[in-house]
Design an enzyme around this catalytic site. Structure first.
Site, PDB file in Angstrom:
ATOM      1  N   LYS A 108       0.157   4.335  -0.321  1.00  0.00           N
ATOM      2  CA  LYS A 108      -0.399   5.549   0.283  1.00  0.00           C
ATOM      3  C   LYS A 108      -0.078   6.772  -0.599  1.00  0.00           C
ATOM      4  O   LYS A 108      -0.105   6.656  -1.824  1.00  0.00           O
ATOM      5  CB  LYS A 108       0.086   5.699   1.720  1.00  0.00           C
ATOM      6  CG  LYS A 108      -0.155   4.411   2.533  1.00  0.00           C
ATOM      7  CD  LYS A 108       0.094   4.548   4.004  1.00  0.00           C
ATOM      8  CE  LYS A 108      -0.183   3.216   4.693  1.00  0.00           C
ATOM      9  NZ  LYS A 108      -0.089   3.273   6.142  1.00  0.00           N
ATOM     10  N   GLU A 147      -6.760   5.383   7.657  1.00  0.00           N
ATOM     11  CA  GLU A 147      -6.353   6.759   7.327  1.00  0.00           C
ATOM     12  C   GLU A 147      -7.480   7.500   6.611  1.00  0.00           C
ATOM     13  O   GLU A 147      -7.619   8.717   6.748  1.00  0.00           O
ATOM     14  CB  GLU A 147      -5.052   6.728   6.513  1.00  0.00           C
ATOM     15  CG  GLU A 147      -3.883   6.332   7.411  1.00  0.00           C
ATOM     16  CD  GLU A 147      -2.735   5.626   6.713  1.00  0.00           C
ATOM     17  OE1 GLU A 147      -2.676   5.616   5.481  1.00  0.00           O
ATOM     18  OE2 GLU A 147      -1.890   5.058   7.446  1.00  0.00           O
ATOM     19  N   GLY A 200       2.612   2.043  10.913  1.00  0.00           N
ATOM     20  CA  GLY A 200       3.732   2.979  10.812  1.00  0.00           C
ATOM     21  C   GLY A 200       4.464   3.236  12.113  1.00  0.00           C
ATOM     22  O   GLY A 200       5.265   4.164  12.201  1.00  0.00           O
ATOM     23  N   GLU A 253      -6.010  -4.138  10.745  1.00  0.00           N
ATOM     24  CA  GLU A 253      -4.887  -3.204  10.873  1.00  0.00           C
ATOM     25  C   GLU A 253      -5.108  -2.344  12.112  1.00  0.00           C
ATOM     26  O   GLU A 253      -5.792  -1.307  12.039  1.00  0.00           O
ATOM     27  CB  GLU A 253      -4.797  -2.306   9.628  1.00  0.00           C
ATOM     28  CG  GLU A 253      -4.594  -3.061   8.322  1.00  0.00           C
ATOM     29  CD  GLU A 253      -4.158  -2.144   7.170  1.00  0.00           C
ATOM     30  OE1 GLU A 253      -4.159  -0.914   7.355  1.00  0.00           O
ATOM     31  OE2 GLU A 253      -3.821  -2.663   6.112  1.00  0.00           O
ATOM     32  N   ASN A 308       0.873  -1.179   0.000  1.00  0.00           N
ATOM     33  CA  ASN A 308       0.000   0.000   0.000  1.00  0.00           C
ATOM     34  C   ASN A 308       0.906   1.223   0.000  1.00  0.00           C
ATOM     35  O   ASN A 308       1.512   1.548   1.018  1.00  0.00           O
ATOM     36  CB  ASN A 308      -0.901  -0.015   1.243  1.00  0.00           C
ATOM     37  CG  ASN A 308      -1.735   1.243   1.368  1.00  0.00           C
ATOM     38  OD1 ASN A 308      -1.752   2.079   0.465  1.00  0.00           O
ATOM     39  ND2 ASN A 308      -2.410   1.391   2.493  1.00  0.00           N
ATOM     40  N   SER A 364       3.009  -2.314  10.511  1.00  0.00           N
ATOM     41  CA  SER A 364       4.424  -2.545  10.787  1.00  0.00           C
ATOM     42  C   SER A 364       4.895  -3.939  10.395  1.00  0.00           C
ATOM     43  O   SER A 364       5.693  -4.564  11.099  1.00  0.00           O
ATOM     44  CB  SER A 364       4.737  -2.252  12.261  1.00  0.00           C
ATOM     45  OG  SER A 364       4.519  -0.876  12.527  1.00  0.00           O
ATOM     46  N   HIS A 409      -9.680   2.093   4.713  1.00  0.00           N
ATOM     47  CA  HIS A 409      -8.416   2.159   5.462  1.00  0.00           C
ATOM     48  C   HIS A 409      -8.582   3.163   6.603  1.00  0.00           C
ATOM     49  O   HIS A 409      -9.269   4.183   6.454  1.00  0.00           O
ATOM     50  CB  HIS A 409      -7.268   2.583   4.531  1.00  0.00           C
ATOM     51  CG  HIS A 409      -5.923   2.376   5.158  1.00  0.00           C
ATOM     52  ND1 HIS A 409      -5.418   3.236   6.099  1.00  0.00           N
ATOM     53  CD2 HIS A 409      -5.006   1.393   5.016  1.00  0.00           C
ATOM     54  CE1 HIS A 409      -4.228   2.790   6.497  1.00  0.00           C
ATOM     55  NE2 HIS A 409      -3.954   1.667   5.849  1.00  0.00           N
TER      56      HIS A 409
HETATM   57  P1  13P Z   1       2.805   0.188   7.684  1.00  0.00           P
HETATM   58  O1  13P Z   1       3.246  -1.129   7.065  1.00  0.00           O
HETATM   59  O2  13P Z   1       3.630   1.337   7.225  1.00  0.00           O
HETATM   60  O3  13P Z   1       2.684   0.063   9.162  1.00  0.00           O
HETATM   61  O4  13P Z   1       1.327   0.486   7.104  1.00  0.00           O
HETATM   62  C1  13P Z   1       0.373  -0.522   7.156  1.00  0.00           C
HETATM   63  C2  13P Z   1      -0.784  -0.149   6.345  1.00  0.00           C
HETATM   64  O5  13P Z   1      -1.417   0.886   6.561  1.00  0.00           O
HETATM   65  C3  13P Z   1      -1.165  -1.059   5.255  1.00  0.00           C
HETATM   66  O6  13P Z   1      -2.385  -0.719   4.676  1.00  0.00           O
END
Ligand code: 13P
Length: 254
Positions: free
Chosen positions: A10, A95, A169, A163, A8, A208, A93
């Protein structure tokens, strides 16, 4: 069940990185690991990325509009993503739920929009740190799952990504037992709702995940793949994660 490794990207990615993706896709086609591989890119790169990977790995979107067509300036429909070469779309997601106030009902409408096109919808759920500390993780995830997925749609094109918000992150992950506990509950919820039709639904763990821990996470019961954010941006790391699924294995666990 064949696992799914889903990068992903982003809000990252420019045309100059397409060559790296193409090279990685070629490299992965030699002695390919026994996993489905997907990279969810910014919509601006999808069509060119689809050409660069030439079908060796899949490309997908990170979000779509719940509407099919119409006066929605700036939005991108599921059909547009498919037209650009996507075969899957991440929806809900955290976010987007956080920064764009997406509700469960909106996420469910997006799932319908994705399914209508024949693409896979990867529906994200997960608890905040405060919810985990309050012992609400299982209830929060069950509720999000129930309310972010419509009843009357087939399950063959559904994946659920667990997640936890505090793991994204942050370099922190739940303990293995905690991941398994949530995944088992998700599976129970899916089976309670859809019966045998829930069997092919993959349950992914994200937050992560990197080349250092992907293998052990992928070996856990009821973990059928991993979405990868930060570490998917470096194609070498992402290939390592993909290769943490043993080549030639038809399945990595029961
Ligand atoms: P990270 O792997 O950077 O923690 O992000 C996970 C994520 O949001 C996958 O959709």
């Amino acid at each position: 069940m064949r696992p799914l490794i889903a990068g992903n990207w982003k809000l990252h990615g420019l045309a100059r990185q397409l060559g790296e993706i193409g090279a990685m896709a070629s490299s992965l086609s030699v002695n390919p690991p026994a996993t489905d591989i997907l990279i969810c890119l910014p919509a601006t790169l999808l069509a060119r990325a689809a050409l660069a990977v030439a079908g060796r790995i899949a490309v997908g979107g990170q979000d779509c509009c719940s509407e099919i067509v119409g006066a929605f300036t700036g939005d991108i429909s599921a059909e547009m993503l498919r037209d650009a070469g996507a075969t899957a779309v991440i929806v809900g997601h955290s976010e987007r739920r956080q920064h764009h106030q997406e509700t469960n009902a909106l996420v469910a409408a997006k799932v319908v929009a994705v399914w209508r096109t024949g693409m896979m919808a990867i529906v994200c759920i997960g608890e905040t740190l405060a919810q985990r500390q309050a012992g609400e993780t299982l209830a929060v995830c069950a509720d999000q799952l129930a309310c972010s997925t419509p009843d009357d749609i087939g399950t063959s094109l559904l994946a659920v990504a667990y997640e936890p918000l505090w793991a994204i992150g942050s370099g922190r992950t739940p303990d293995q037992d905690e991941i398994v506990e949530v995944h088992q509950r998700i599976r129970q919820c899916l089976v309670a709702r859809w019966g045998a039709a829930a069997k092919p639904v993959r349950i992914l763990y994200g937050g992560s995940v990197g080349s250092a821990n992907a293998h052990e996470i992928l070996m856990l019961p009821e973990v059928n793949g991993v979405p990868v954010g930060g570490e998917s941006l470096n194609v070498r790391d992402f290939e390592k994660i993909c290769r943490s699924v043993p080549a030639g294995a038809s399945r990595i666990k029961n």
